[in-house]
Design a protein around this motif. Sequence first.
Motif, mmCIF file in Angstrom:
data_model
loop_
_atom_site.group_PDB
_atom_site.id
_atom_site.type_symbol
_atom_site.label_atom_id
_atom_site.label_comp_id
_atom_site.label_asym_id
_atom_site.label_seq_id
_atom_site.Cartn_x
_atom_site.Cartn_y
_atom_site.Cartn_z
ATOM 1 N N ALA A 135 0.831 -1.197 0.000
ATOM 2 C CA ALA A 135 0.000 0.000 0.000
ATOM 3 C C ALA A 135 0.867 1.249 0.000
ATOM 4 O O ALA A 135 2.027 1.227 0.422
ATOM 5 C CB ALA A 135 -0.915 0.002 1.225
ATOM 6 N N ALA A 136 0.280 2.334 -0.504
ATOM 7 C CA ALA A 136 0.808 3.679 -0.278
ATOM 8 C C ALA A 136 -0.092 4.305 0.780
ATOM 9 O O ALA A 136 -1.318 4.133 0.745
ATOM 10 C CB ALA A 136 0.770 4.495 -1.562
ATOM 11 N N VAL A 137 0.505 5.023 1.732
ATOM 12 C CA VAL A 137 -0.243 5.507 2.894
ATOM 13 C C VAL A 137 -0.334 7.022 2.860
ATOM 14 O O VAL A 137 0.675 7.709 2.677
ATOM 15 C CB VAL A 137 0.425 5.049 4.208
ATOM 16 C CG1 VAL A 137 -0.500 5.319 5.383
ATOM 17 C CG2 VAL A 137 0.805 3.577 4.140
ATOM 18 N N TYR A 138 -1.545 7.550 3.069
ATOM 19 C CA TYR A 138 -1.817 8.985 3.078
ATOM 20 C C TYR A 138 -2.140 9.367 4.517
ATOM 21 O O TYR A 138 -3.097 8.854 5.111
ATOM 22 C CB TYR A 138 -2.958 9.312 2.115
ATOM 23 C CG TYR A 138 -2.562 8.981 0.692
ATOM 24 C CD1 TYR A 138 -2.171 9.983 -0.188
ATOM 25 C CD2 TYR A 138 -2.502 7.655 0.253
ATOM 26 C CE1 TYR A 138 -1.754 9.684 -1.479
ATOM 27 C CE2 TYR A 138 -2.075 7.346 -1.029
ATOM 28 C CZ TYR A 138 -1.703 8.360 -1.888
ATOM 29 O OH TYR A 138 -1.271 8.055 -3.152
ATOM 30 N N VAL A 139 -1.311 10.256 5.083
ATOM 31 C CA VAL A 139 -1.349 10.540 6.513
ATOM 32 C C VAL A 139 -1.702 12.000 6.756
ATOM 33 O O VAL A 139 -1.126 12.906 6.129
ATOM 34 C CB VAL A 139 0.018 10.226 7.170
ATOM 35 C CG1 VAL A 139 -0.075 10.334 8.690
ATOM 36 C CG2 VAL A 139 0.515 8.848 6.752
ATOM 37 N N ALA A 140 -2.650 12.233 7.672
ATOM 38 C CA ALA A 140 -3.002 13.599 8.070
ATOM 39 C C ALA A 140 -2.088 14.042 9.200
ATOM 40 O O ALA A 140 -2.009 13.394 10.244
ATOM 41 C CB ALA A 140 -4.463 13.643 8.520
ATOM 42 N N LYS A 141 -1.381 15.159 8.981
ATOM 43 C CA LYS A 141 -0.438 15.622 9.993
ATOM 44 C C LYS A 141 -1.130 16.065 11.281
ATOM 45 O O LYS A 141 -0.555 15.976 12.362
ATOM 46 C CB LYS A 141 0.390 16.787 9.444
ATOM 47 C CG LYS A 141 1.413 16.394 8.397
ATOM 48 C CD LYS A 141 2.258 17.594 7.998
ATOM 49 C CE LYS A 141 3.321 17.210 6.977
ATOM 50 N NZ LYS A 141 4.157 18.370 6.607
ATOM 51 N N THR B 91 -4.030 0.334 -8.313
ATOM 52 C CA THR B 91 -5.429 0.604 -8.666
ATOM 53 C C THR B 91 -6.029 1.780 -7.924
ATOM 54 O O THR B 91 -7.129 2.214 -8.270
ATOM 55 C CB THR B 91 -6.297 -0.634 -8.390
ATOM 56 O OG1 THR B 91 -6.311 -0.885 -6.965
ATOM 57 C CG2 THR B 91 -5.756 -1.855 -9.122
ATOM 58 N N ALA B 92 -5.357 2.277 -6.888
ATOM 59 C CA ALA B 92 -5.868 3.358 -6.030
ATOM 60 C C ALA B 92 -7.130 2.946 -5.280
ATOM 61 O O ALA B 92 -7.894 3.797 -4.821
ATOM 62 C CB ALA B 92 -6.107 4.639 -6.835
ATOM 63 N N LEU C 129 -4.934 6.603 5.470
ATOM 64 C CA LEU C 129 -5.621 5.779 4.478
ATOM 65 C C LEU C 129 -4.558 4.990 3.727
ATOM 66 O O LEU C 129 -3.518 5.536 3.347
ATOM 67 C CB LEU C 129 -6.406 6.626 3.471
ATOM 68 C CG LEU C 129 -7.686 7.323 3.923
ATOM 69 C CD1 LEU C 129 -8.364 7.962 2.728
ATOM 70 C CD2 LEU C 129 -8.627 6.360 4.624
ATOM 71 N N PHE C 130 -4.827 3.713 3.448
ATOM 72 C CA PHE C 130 -3.903 2.829 2.750
ATOM 73 C C PHE C 130 -4.511 2.494 1.395
ATOM 74 O O PHE C 130 -5.554 1.843 1.324
ATOM 75 C CB PHE C 130 -3.673 1.548 3.557
ATOM 76 C CG PHE C 130 -3.040 1.773 4.907
ATOM 77 C CD1 PHE C 130 -1.716 1.429 5.139
ATOM 78 C CD2 PHE C 130 -3.775 2.329 5.947
ATOM 79 C CE1 PHE C 130 -1.132 1.629 6.377
ATOM 80 C CE2 PHE C 130 -3.200 2.531 7.200
ATOM 81 C CZ PHE C 130 -1.874 2.193 7.413
ATOM 82 N N LEU C 131 -3.858 2.938 0.317
ATOM 83 C CA LEU C 131 -4.381 2.723 -1.028
ATOM 84 C C LEU C 131 -3.484 1.772 -1.797
ATOM 85 O O LEU C 131 -2.251 1.799 -1.654
ATOM 86 C CB LEU C 131 -4.479 4.048 -1.794
ATOM 87 C CG LEU C 131 -5.300 5.170 -1.155
ATOM 88 C CD1 LEU C 131 -5.416 6.350 -2.125
ATOM 89 C CD2 LEU C 131 -6.681 4.682 -0.742
#
Length: 351
Positions: A271-277, A289-290, A283-285
Amino acid sequence: MREDNVRKIWSETELDAALADLNSDVGPGDGLAFARASLLAAAGGEEAPPAGPRRSGAWRWLAVAAAVVTLVGGLGVAAAVWTPDPPETSRPAAALPDLDRPLAPGEFHYTEMRDWVTQTGNGIAAKAQRRIELWVPADPTGVWHRRTTLTGRWADGKTEPLPGPLDEYGPHGMFAAQHYLNWLTPDAAFIASLVPDRQKLVQRLASDTLDIDDPRKGRLHSATEALGMVRGVLETGLLRPDVRFALRDALASFPGIFVVPQWTLPDQRQAAVYVAKDTGLRLFLDPATARLLAADSAPTAAAIRNKETPLNPPPSSVSVPNTTTTRFPLAPNRPDAPDTLYSYAITRTSG
């Protein structure tokens, strides 16, 4: 296998001879369409073609094929006539060849979410595993089916029976308990309103209302709220690939969100991980395929520790200065693992 599909089982000598003849004298355009049609007719798939002059090689090919069908229990014909059974909903197939293909009438997009919820009893609170399943028909304006089940698993490792599932049905994706429809509670119309334009999506993530009763309507959203908005639409499993990719890029360029490009989930999915500071929520995408693979319900200690570290963005035009790469341990029950997991399938039943 039906009685009328039974064929004579050839001896090894007969098969060898027929196969040798097949390899030696069957050329291009030599009645293979007739052989295929005859096989399908034998399985009840379509009418046999009219008889006509054809070379002996084609006849021998047909005989060999009939023998092979007998030897494999009819699977050779079945592959051409039937489609596979739908996957078990308790173990959805997350790696089907193409989850984005158009659905046929009677098929459903299926999403499964597993998380942990607090249950109380006798003055004691404990975390129980919950499974939420969603079936959306080929025409998303039809009736959606949502089933919520407590699996009987507890965070302390115990198992015990729990009350049966709750089934809900929502025309157009509008369930009775939802008083408004937006990023957090999307219906078919809201999903269709999302376009594959990164800049427009960033603007909508920043300013679209979350609640029609919110007195702060019109204010700019935080990074954590933007993550929640994206999670709400991705977990339906309905977004087109181009919209998913644009939404992924919009997240990567949203103020206060940084990206961990490489992460291995406990089930070994990448996964690629999107993190709120602001909170450390993630979120793990799926990088290819996103699609949404996992998420946090609350910040983890590891996410909070690392939330100020700038990391490499996913392959896109978005850039983050002074980037480094952080790697994390891969223990099965590691404390930095997300508590919510998603999987997807295409089914022919809704429950």
